[in-house]
Design a protein around this motif. Sequence first.
Motif, PDB file in Angstrom:
ATOM      1  N   PHE A 345       1.998   9.567   6.224  1.00  0.00           N
ATOM      2  CA  PHE A 345       2.824   9.158   5.087  1.00  0.00           C
ATOM      3  C   PHE A 345       2.980   7.646   5.065  1.00  0.00           C
ATOM      4  O   PHE A 345       2.893   6.978   6.100  1.00  0.00           O
ATOM      5  CB  PHE A 345       4.210   9.798   5.165  1.00  0.00           C
ATOM      6  N   ASP A 346       3.217   7.107   3.844  1.00  0.00           N
ATOM      7  CA  ASP A 346       3.610   5.705   3.760  1.00  0.00           C
ATOM      8  C   ASP A 346       5.047   5.605   4.262  1.00  0.00           C
ATOM      9  O   ASP A 346       5.844   6.537   4.118  1.00  0.00           O
ATOM     10  CB  ASP A 346       3.494   5.172   2.333  1.00  0.00           C
ATOM     11  N   VAL A 347       5.373   4.506   4.887  1.00  0.00           N
ATOM     12  CA  VAL A 347       6.713   4.320   5.435  1.00  0.00           C
ATOM     13  C   VAL A 347       7.354   3.107   4.752  1.00  0.00           C
ATOM     14  O   VAL A 347       6.685   2.123   4.462  1.00  0.00           O
ATOM     15  CB  VAL A 347       6.659   4.110   6.971  1.00  0.00           C
ATOM     16  N   GLU A 350       7.845   7.454   1.996  1.00  0.00           N
ATOM     17  CA  GLU A 350       7.185   8.756   2.126  1.00  0.00           C
ATOM     18  C   GLU A 350       6.937   9.417   0.774  1.00  0.00           C
ATOM     19  O   GLU A 350       7.109  10.615   0.593  1.00  0.00           O
ATOM     20  CB  GLU A 350       8.013   9.694   3.018  1.00  0.00           C
ATOM     21  N   ARG A 351       6.493   8.590  -0.192  1.00  0.00           N
ATOM     22  CA  ARG A 351       6.148   9.122  -1.510  1.00  0.00           C
ATOM     23  C   ARG A 351       4.642   9.232  -1.703  1.00  0.00           C
ATOM     24  O   ARG A 351       4.177   9.782  -2.683  1.00  0.00           O
ATOM     25  CB  ARG A 351       6.726   8.221  -2.610  1.00  0.00           C
ATOM     26  N   ARG A 352       3.895   8.666  -0.764  1.00  0.00           N
ATOM     27  CA  ARG A 352       2.441   8.728  -0.827  1.00  0.00           C
ATOM     28  C   ARG A 352       1.899   9.220   0.511  1.00  0.00           C
ATOM     29  O   ARG A 352       2.538   9.063   1.545  1.00  0.00           O
ATOM     30  CB  ARG A 352       1.849   7.359  -1.165  1.00  0.00           C
ATOM     31  N   VAL A 353       0.723   9.823   0.449  1.00  0.00           N
ATOM     32  CA  VAL A 353       0.063  10.305   1.655  1.00  0.00           C
ATOM     33  C   VAL A 353      -1.263   9.585   1.800  1.00  0.00           C
ATOM     34  O   VAL A 353      -2.043   9.505   0.840  1.00  0.00           O
ATOM     35  CB  VAL A 353      -0.199  11.830   1.593  1.00  0.00           C
ATOM     36  N   VAL A 354      -1.503   9.023   2.990  1.00  0.00           N
ATOM     37  CA  VAL A 354      -2.795   8.410   3.298  1.00  0.00           C
ATOM     38  C   VAL A 354      -3.641   9.466   3.994  1.00  0.00           C
ATOM     39  O   VAL A 354      -3.213  10.060   4.982  1.00  0.00           O
ATOM     40  CB  VAL A 354      -2.624   7.169   4.202  1.00  0.00           C
ATOM     41  N   LEU A 355      -4.844   9.693   3.484  1.00  0.00           N
ATOM     42  CA  LEU A 355      -5.710  10.736   4.013  1.00  0.00           C
ATOM     43  C   LEU A 355      -7.040  10.154   4.460  1.00  0.00           C
ATOM     44  O   LEU A 355      -7.571   9.226   3.828  1.00  0.00           O
ATOM     45  CB  LEU A 355      -5.976  11.817   2.953  1.00  0.00           C
ATOM     46  N   GLY A 356      -7.566  10.701   5.542  1.00  0.00           N
ATOM     47  CA  GLY A 356      -8.925  10.404   5.973  1.00  0.00           C
ATOM     48  C   GLY A 356      -9.760  11.662   5.825  1.00  0.00           C
ATOM     49  O   GLY A 356      -9.268  12.773   6.039  1.00  0.00           O
ATOM     50  N   LEU A 363      -8.146   7.893   1.390  1.00  0.00           N
ATOM     51  CA  LEU A 363      -7.504   8.133   0.099  1.00  0.00           C
ATOM     52  C   LEU A 363      -6.017   7.849   0.197  1.00  0.00           C
ATOM     53  O   LEU A 363      -5.396   8.096   1.229  1.00  0.00           O
ATOM     54  CB  LEU A 363      -7.684   9.598  -0.335  1.00  0.00           C
ATOM     55  N   VAL A 364      -5.440   7.347  -0.887  1.00  0.00           N
ATOM     56  CA  VAL A 364      -3.994   7.240  -1.041  1.00  0.00           C
ATOM     57  C   VAL A 364      -3.612   8.178  -2.179  1.00  0.00           C
ATOM     58  O   VAL A 364      -4.071   8.020  -3.308  1.00  0.00           O
ATOM     59  CB  VAL A 364      -3.542   5.806  -1.346  1.00  0.00           C
ATOM     60  N   VAL A 365      -2.778   9.195  -1.883  1.00  0.00           N
ATOM     61  CA  VAL A 365      -2.466  10.262  -2.833  1.00  0.00           C
ATOM     62  C   VAL A 365      -0.975  10.275  -3.120  1.00  0.00           C
ATOM     63  O   VAL A 365      -0.149  10.131  -2.208  1.00  0.00           O
ATOM     64  CB  VAL A 365      -2.907  11.632  -2.260  1.00  0.00           C
ATOM     65  N   ASN A 366      -0.633  10.434  -4.408  1.00  0.00           N
ATOM     66  CA  ASN A 366       0.765  10.596  -4.804  1.00  0.00           C
ATOM     67  C   ASN A 366       1.272  11.940  -4.297  1.00  0.00           C
ATOM     68  O   ASN A 366       0.734  12.992  -4.656  1.00  0.00           O
ATOM     69  CB  ASN A 366       0.882  10.525  -6.332  1.00  0.00           C
ATOM     70  N   TYR A 367       2.315  11.934  -3.476  1.00  0.00           N
ATOM     71  CA  TYR A 367       2.788  13.166  -2.842  1.00  0.00           C
ATOM     72  C   TYR A 367       3.409  14.129  -3.855  1.00  0.00           C
ATOM     73  O   TYR A 367       3.382  15.333  -3.663  1.00  0.00           O
ATOM     74  CB  TYR A 367       3.815  12.824  -1.759  1.00  0.00           C
ATOM     75  N   ILE A 368       3.962  13.594  -4.944  1.00  0.00           N
ATOM     76  CA  ILE A 368       4.621  14.446  -5.934  1.00  0.00           C
ATOM     77  C   ILE A 368       3.598  15.101  -6.853  1.00  0.00           C
ATOM     78  O   ILE A 368       3.602  16.311  -7.045  1.00  0.00           O
ATOM     79  CB  ILE A 368       5.630  13.633  -6.767  1.00  0.00           C
TER      80      ILE A 368
END
Length: 457
Positions: A345-347, A350-356, A363-368
Amino acid sequence: DRLARFEHDFYFPKIGEGKEEIQLDGYVHDIHYIPEKKSLVVALSDHTWRLMQEVLNCNGAHRTYKVTGQVVTVSVHRILIWANTIKALFTICGKNRLHCWDIDDALKAQRSENDVNAHNGEVVTDLVFLRDKGLLATSSLDKKVKLWDVDNLMPRGTLQGHSLGVRCLSYAQGLLVSGAFDCRVVCWDVTSHEQVVVLEGHRRAISYVALVAETAENVHVQTLDDDGDCKYWKVDRDGGIATQVDNFKLPYLDPSGPTRNIVRPNNRELSQEDWPDLLVGGAKLFRLIPSKSMKDFQAPAACLYNKTSKDYVLAVGKALVVYEATTGFYARRIPLSRQISAAAFDVPRERRVVLGTENGEVLVVNYISGEVISKIRAHQGEIVGVAHGGDKARCVISAGRDNCLKVHQETSKGLELLRTVENAQSWVGSLAYSPVLSLIATGSRSGRVALWDFCTL
């Protein structure tokens, strides 16, 4: 001639034990709920449709429904649908005409605003609202599916492909599905009016179809025939391929005719991915629960905790699966088209998720919403760890099987490579970052842990 009141007990609806039934003058042909008016519309065999409003007690709990208005019609109205975009009620009458009603005006004037002869007098079997297209679709025993403009009921196209009468319709994500007496189910592209794929395998007339489509890429179709055979299909709309993924027989057939009432309440406790529990209603009510033993367990590539929303998030295959931390119940699924290998998560928001991913993408993904905000091909091969540098640094850190450690800057144009450390360690297997200490830690399969100064990397 009675409308049984359903009480929502936790997740599953159940017929209220010892509760009163609402007495109505006639056979109930169709019921539709209108959220904007917090009312039910009930079509009856006594040539009326009635508006029924929920009555609450002093504690705000549901008590019953009372009739707040009714419209007397020349012929019986069999099918109801509510178009929330234009706040209009559409019905099919016994003369097989399609009517449009403004409810408030109809209760006063006792007539519809507009009506058309939908299929030249042939029996109309189903009606659905295509919300994102601004269209209505009707099916008939004349073997056709017709599209209508929801604003003026002008014809907008005819879909022909069945050899016998069309019986049922379902719509989602730009796809219209029709089931017919020829034992075939056809998926149509509403824009081009062309067949996407034909589902064949039933031996009796199709009595029910339903689309289960979270996204345009993740499409499943549920079909049921008069013999009680239920099939579950996965549809590849780009390749024009349909694969049957499940097949079962209903435990009971309605003696009064085909069982056509199936509800998927998506119980969060019992649902599996793309396998919702079912409520099947005819003369009896059944609940069918998916067998968890039929689902192969796949170990998650990453497990996160979002303390802001109090969720557990698991990276499983090509999706993020979210569970409520307080109850442990399944909440939702964020589908992606890549195999996820790492997540963070971004700190502190915690509204975005960083994925490998396994192919080296970050990838940077909008968590909502699940929308991919930015992406970059960072590594050659699988990414083993990702981390977020915090709001001040606005950096994304990644480590891969190529033994490289990389830092990416978040810009208005997306992720841009900032720094690279090649051959950071042999067989890098994990990554961690401390924004307080500005330290990066990598672990290798040889058992060594290396610390890196983020500022001088």
